[in-house]
Design a protein around this motif. Structure first.
Motif, PDB file in Angstrom:
ATOM      1  N   ALA A   1      19.559  56.215  42.979  1.00  0.00           N
ATOM      2  CA  ALA A   1      20.280  57.108  42.068  1.00  0.00           C
ATOM      3  C   ALA A   1      20.889  58.277  42.823  1.00  0.00           C
ATOM      4  CB  ALA A   1      19.344  57.615  40.973  1.00  0.00           C
ATOM      5  N   ALA A   2      20.230  58.702  43.894  1.00  0.00           N
ATOM      6  CA  ALA A   2      20.712  59.826  44.702  1.00  0.00           C
ATOM      7  C   ALA A   2      21.471  59.361  45.942  1.00  0.00           C
ATOM      8  CB  ALA A   2      19.526  60.689  45.118  1.00  0.00           C
ATOM      9  N   ALA A   3      21.908  58.109  45.961  1.00  0.00           N
ATOM     10  CA  ALA A   3      22.539  57.531  47.157  1.00  0.00           C
ATOM     11  C   ALA A   3      23.699  58.359  47.686  1.00  0.00           C
ATOM     12  CB  ALA A   3      23.007  56.103  46.868  1.00  0.00           C
ATOM     13  N   ARG A   4      24.528  58.887  46.801  1.00  0.00           N
ATOM     14  CA  ARG A   4      25.695  59.663  47.250  1.00  0.00           C
ATOM     15  C   ARG A   4      25.262  60.809  48.165  1.00  0.00           C
ATOM     16  NH1 ARG A   4      30.633  59.557  45.679  1.00  0.00           N
ATOM     17  NH2 ARG A   4      30.154  58.365  43.824  1.00  0.00           N
ATOM     18  N   GLY A   5      24.152  61.427  47.886  1.00  0.00           N
ATOM     19  CA  GLY A   5      23.669  62.537  48.693  1.00  0.00           C
ATOM     20  C   GLY A   5      23.051  62.116  50.016  1.00  0.00           C
ATOM     21  N   HIS A   6      22.762  60.829  50.171  1.00  0.00           N
ATOM     22  CA  HIS A   6      22.156  60.331  51.404  1.00  0.00           C
ATOM     23  C   HIS A   6      23.160  59.667  52.332  1.00  0.00           C
ATOM     24  CE1 HIS A   6      18.369  61.334  49.675  1.00  0.00           C
ATOM     25  NE2 HIS A   6      18.461  60.430  48.716  1.00  0.00           N
ATOM     26  N   LEU A   7      24.412  59.605  51.920  1.00  0.00           N
ATOM     27  CA  LEU A   7      25.462  58.960  52.724  1.00  0.00           C
ATOM     28  C   LEU A   7      26.394  60.006  53.302  1.00  0.00           C
ATOM     29  CD1 LEU A   7      26.293  56.109  50.205  1.00  0.00           C
ATOM     30  CD2 LEU A   7      25.236  55.787  52.450  1.00  0.00           C
ATOM     31  N   ARG A   8      26.789  59.831  54.555  1.00  0.00           N
ATOM     32  CA  ARG A   8      27.775  60.708  55.191  1.00  0.00           C
ATOM     33  C   ARG A   8      28.738  59.862  56.011  1.00  0.00           C
ATOM     34  NH1 ARG A   8      24.125  64.691  58.284  1.00  0.00           N
ATOM     35  NH2 ARG A   8      22.398  64.155  56.945  1.00  0.00           N
ATOM     36  N   VAL A   9      30.009  60.233  55.959  1.00  0.00           N
ATOM     37  CA  VAL A   9      31.037  59.582  56.763  1.00  0.00           C
ATOM     38  C   VAL A   9      31.336  60.495  57.941  1.00  0.00           C
ATOM     39  CG1 VAL A   9      33.364  58.620  56.771  1.00  0.00           C
ATOM     40  CG2 VAL A   9      31.996  58.519  54.675  1.00  0.00           C
ATOM     41  N   ALA A  10      31.260  59.939  59.146  1.00  0.00           N
ATOM     42  CA  ALA A  10      31.455  60.749  60.355  1.00  0.00           C
ATOM     43  C   ALA A  10      31.836  59.842  61.524  1.00  0.00           C
ATOM     44  CB  ALA A  10      30.166  61.513  60.683  1.00  0.00           C
ATOM     45  N   THR A  11      32.008  60.454  62.676  1.00  0.00           N
ATOM     46  CA  THR A  11      32.246  59.674  63.898  1.00  0.00           C
ATOM     47  C   THR A  11      30.931  59.008  64.303  1.00  0.00           C
ATOM     48  OG1 THR A  11      31.645  61.484  65.367  1.00  0.00           O
ATOM     49  CG2 THR A  11      33.979  61.350  64.672  1.00  0.00           C
TER      50      THR A  11
END
Length: 170
Positions: free
Chosen positions: A37-47
Motif C-alpha cells: 500500500a505504501a509502495a510509492r514511498g519506497h520507490l525512487r527513480v535515479a541513476t
C-alpha cells in the motif's frame, strides 16, 4: 477484466488511474499488504550510482534505475520491474500476448519470474504473462511519472525451485 488473482480495489494514483492489487487466499498478516500500500514511498527513480543503496532495482533503457528502498518483512522476498509506459511493446510479443495492458502484465510477469529465479523467456514459455494458479505472491502495479512499475513479494520458502510446468492440452 483482470485475472482472478489481480482484483481491482478502491484507490487511485496521482493521475486518477486505479491501482492494481494482487489477491491470494492466504493469511499474510498486515506487514506485506501495508508495504505494498505504501509502495510509492519506497520507490525512487535515479541513476545507477545514486540507487546503489536500494534493496533491489530495475534498470531502464534510458540509463535510469528504479530502486526499492524498504526491506521485505522477515521470510519474504521482494522484486521490482519498471518499463516506460509510452514505449511500444515489441511486435513479436504483442502478437503472442496481445497489446491490452501489455506493460502492467509484463512488469508483473518479470517480477514473478525474478521471485521464482527463472529467466523471463522460460516464464513466458510456461505461463505467458499470466499468474500461475496456486501462487501465494502479492504484487502492486502503479504508475510513476512516465513509468509502469510493479513491486512483488513472495514468501521465501514458496519460491525456491518453484515453477511447475504447464500441462499441455490436446
Amino acid at each position: 477484466m483482470p485475472p482472478r488473482s489481480e482484483l481491482l480495489r478502491p484507490g487511485h494514483d496521482d493521475a486518477g488511474r486505479a491501482h492494481r492489487w494482487s489477491h491470494a487466499d492466504l493469511d499474510v498478516g498486515p506487514p506485506v499488504p501495508a508495504l505494498l500500500a505504501a509502495a510509492r514511498g519506497h520507490l525512487r527513480v535515479a541513476t545507477p550510482a545514486a540507487s546503489d543503496g536500494a534493496v533491489t532495482r530495475s534498470h531502464l533503457a534510458d540509463g535510469r534505475c528504479v530502486g526499492w528502498y524498504a526491506p521485505p518483512p522477515p521470510g519474504w522476498r521482494v522484486a521490482i520491474d519498471a518499463e516506460h509506459r509510452g514505449a511500444a511493446p515489441p511486435s513479436a510479443l504483442v502478437r503472442r500476448f496481445g497489446a491490452a495492458d501489455f506493460w502492467p502484465r509484463w512488469t508483473r510477469a518479470e517480477c514473478l519470474a525474478k521471485l521464482a529465479d527463472v529467466p523471463m523467456v522460460t516464464w513466458w514459455h510456461r505461463y505467458g504473462l499470466a499468474v500461475p494458479p496456486g501462487t501465494g505472491w502479492l504484487w502492486r502495479t502503479l504508475y510513476l511519472d512516465d513509468l509502469v512499475v510493479t513491486a512483488a513479494l513472495a514468501p521465501a520458502t514458496s519460491v525456491t525451485g518453484w515453477v511447475p510446468r504447464r500441462r499441455r492440452t490436446r
